[in-house]
Design a protein around this motif. Structure first.
Motif, short mmCIF file in Angstrom:
data_model
loop_
_atom_site.label_atom_id
_atom_site.label_comp_id
_atom_site.label_asym_id
_atom_site.label_seq_id
_atom_site.Cartn_x
_atom_site.Cartn_y
_atom_site.Cartn_z
N GLY A 172 0.82 -1.20 0.00
CA GLY A 172 0.00 0.00 0.00
C GLY A 172 0.85 1.24 0.00
O GLY A 172 2.06 1.21 -0.26
N GLU A 173 0.20 2.35 0.27
CA GLU A 173 0.85 3.65 0.23
C GLU A 173 0.58 4.38 1.54
O GLU A 173 -0.56 4.46 1.98
N VAL A 174 1.63 4.88 2.16
CA VAL A 174 1.46 5.76 3.32
C VAL A 174 1.43 7.18 2.78
O VAL A 174 2.26 7.54 1.95
N TYR A 175 0.45 7.96 3.21
CA TYR A 175 0.34 9.32 2.68
C TYR A 175 -0.01 10.31 3.78
O TYR A 175 -0.43 9.92 4.87
N PHE A 176 0.20 11.57 3.47
CA PHE A 176 -0.13 12.67 4.37
C PHE A 176 -1.38 13.33 3.77
O PHE A 176 -1.30 13.91 2.69
N PRO A 177 -2.54 13.23 4.40
CA PRO A 177 -3.76 13.78 3.81
C PRO A 177 -3.57 15.28 3.48
O PRO A 177 -2.99 16.01 4.27
N THR A 178 -4.08 15.69 2.32
CA THR A 178 -3.80 17.04 1.82
C THR A 178 -4.24 18.13 2.81
O THR A 178 -3.49 19.07 3.08
N ALA A 179 -5.44 18.00 3.35
CA ALA A 179 -5.95 19.04 4.25
C ALA A 179 -5.06 19.14 5.50
O ALA A 179 -4.66 20.24 5.92
N ALA A 180 -4.70 17.99 6.04
CA ALA A 180 -3.85 17.97 7.23
C ALA A 180 -2.47 18.54 6.93
O ALA A 180 -1.85 19.18 7.78
N PHE A 181 -2.01 18.30 5.72
CA PHE A 181 -0.70 18.82 5.31
C PHE A 181 -0.68 20.36 5.36
O PHE A 181 0.25 20.96 5.89
N HIS A 182 -1.72 20.97 4.82
CA HIS A 182 -1.76 22.44 4.82
C HIS A 182 -1.84 23.00 6.25
O HIS A 182 -1.18 23.97 6.59
N GLU A 183 -2.64 22.34 7.08
CA GLU A 183 -2.73 22.75 8.49
C GLU A 183 -1.38 22.62 9.19
O GLU A 183 -0.96 23.50 9.95
N PHE A 184 -0.71 21.51 8.91
CA PHE A 184 0.57 21.24 9.54
C PHE A 184 1.60 22.31 9.18
O PHE A 184 2.28 22.88 10.05
N ASN A 185 1.70 22.62 7.88
CA ASN A 185 2.65 23.65 7.44
C ASN A 185 2.29 25.03 8.00
O ASN A 185 3.16 25.79 8.39
N GLU A 186 0.99 25.31 8.05
CA GLU A 186 0.52 26.59 8.57
C GLU A 186 0.95 26.74 10.03
O GLU A 186 1.48 27.78 10.44
N ALA A 187 0.76 25.67 10.80
CA ALA A 187 1.14 25.69 12.21
C ALA A 187 2.65 25.91 12.35
O ALA A 187 3.12 26.63 13.24
#
Ligand code: NAD
Length: 356
Positions: free
Chosen positions: A184-199
């Motif tokens: 399978g593929e481990v991924y970083f969900p897009t919405a969470a990614f933007h929140e993470f970078n913003e933080a």
């Protein structure tokens, strides 16, 4: 067939080959193994270098050596994690870059299998832009998680993967094989990614004011997924909102008397019944019109999905046909990955963003 001696190849072709191989190997190391850094080149640029290398080797076959990147799966094992020999080889996917190349592949499949193209069932799947993972389940319990590495040996990241909420530690249902390798593929969900970078950007303002070192802002969700999974401390991985989607199976040692599913899409149904997440975007298609419609649909909705994608994968649904077709040293013959044209402008903006 005897190979032409390397010395018979024009000097310019030989030195270009060395140059391309070095650039590709360097990009691969950064792409697959980076924790807090990113590849020096964009995916589109990497794909152009790779194509050029393939063409150079087609023109001068003696250059297509066993150690060429065209013969191997990218990603080397590092010494940061224990080596994890795969139960069965992990492959990459054959990339194609146009509708015509998808059709050429499908026509070849029809010739090889004897099933006309408009009757042959294929799974159509989005190509998740994350990190390949192999999960070993023994009698229904997760015993190991490994990165792809060079396809033969990956890195043991079990401790980190156990922190990913969507990876079941114990399978649901029953009749689990004695041993099952889920890919399978481990991924970083897009919405969470933007929140993470913003933080992180907010935190960096405070750090800047205090004169303390700044935190890395990730270039894209793939980079964030790779960096988060390859942490030495599983507690850091646990603090990242990683997720996993299963898109295949490797080695299977069935319980006595148990018959594995005959079709790829039936495997997905079974994995789902066992509690493993499978893609909500999977479909079964037949013929070129349905393939093209699927490609067009996700070209339009590419940025509305749970995760980033970089293309579409088609796989023959018939597992017996898959086995008969087998694989090259690098990719299975029964699947093709259509790559969407690069979104250069978007990437450049992000790059600038990172440097600010
Ligand atoms: P790939 O990423 O193009 O395709 C193979 C992988 O796709 C598989 O290993 C699998 O994990 C994954 N995948 C995602 N969704 C899937 C699905 N539904 N079904 C099956 N597999 C699925 O191949 P690769 O060999 O890992 O990497 C090559 C690509 O990676 C290049 O084309 C380039 O875009 C990128 N790359 C970029 C750099 C860089 O420096 N920018 C370096 C190396 C590779």
């Amino acid at each position: 067939t005897p190979q032409a001696p390397l010395t018979a190849i024009p000097a310019a072709a030989r030195s270009r080959w060395s140059e391309l191989v070095r650039m590709i190997e360097q990009a691969r190391d950064a792409y697959y193994n980076a924790v807090e850094s990113q590849s020096p080149v964009s995916d589109a640029h990497y794909d152009r270098l790779y194509r050029e290398l393939e063409e150079l080797e087609a023109a001068h076959p003696a250059l297509a050596r066993q150690d060429s990147p065209t013969r191997s799966v990218g990603g080397r094992a590092t010494t940061d994690f224990a080596p994890a020999p795969h139960h069965e080889r992990m492959y990459s996917l054959q990339d194609v870059f146009s509708i015509e190349e998808v059709q050429d592949w499908a026509t070849r499949m029809a010739v090889e299998t004897g099933v006309p193209d408009d009757e042959a069932a294929m799974t159509a799947e989005v190509k998740i832009d994350g990190l390949a993972i192999a999960l070993t389940y023994e009698h229904g319990a997760l015993t190991r998680a490994a990165t792809r590495g060079d396809g033969t040996t990956g890195e043991d990241v079990t401790g980190n993967v156990r922190t990913i909420a969507s990876v079941p530690l114990i399978l649901a249902g029953q009749d689990h094989p004695e041993l099952l390798e889920v890919r399978g593929e481990v991924y970083f969900p897009t919405a969470a990614f933007h929140e993470f970078n913003e933080a992180r950007r907010t935190e960096n303002l405070a750090r800047q004011a205090a004169g303390s070192p700044l935190l890395q802002v990730f270039a894209n969700p793939r980079n964030a997924a790779a960096g988060s999974l390859r942490q030495k401390d599983p507690a850091i991985t646990a603090s990242r909102p990683l997720a996993m989607i299963a898109h295949g199976v490797g080695a299977i040692r069935p319980a006595p008397g148990w018959q594995p599913p005959a079709l790829q899409h039936e495997w997905y149904e079974l994995l789902e019944a066992w509690g493993l997440p499978v893609s909500p975007y999977n479909a079964v298609v037949r013929g070129s019109a349905q393939r093209q419609a699927y490609i067009a649909r996700y070209a339009e909705h590419r940025h509305d999905l749970l995760h980033e994608i970089d293309g579409i994968v088609f796989k023959l649904d018939d597992r017996a046909a898959q086995r008969a077709l087998g694989a090259t040293s690098r990719v299975p013959r029964w699947a093709a990955a259509y790559k969407y044209p690069p979104e250069e402008v978007h990437t450049r903006l992000l790059d600038i963003d990172v440097q600010v």
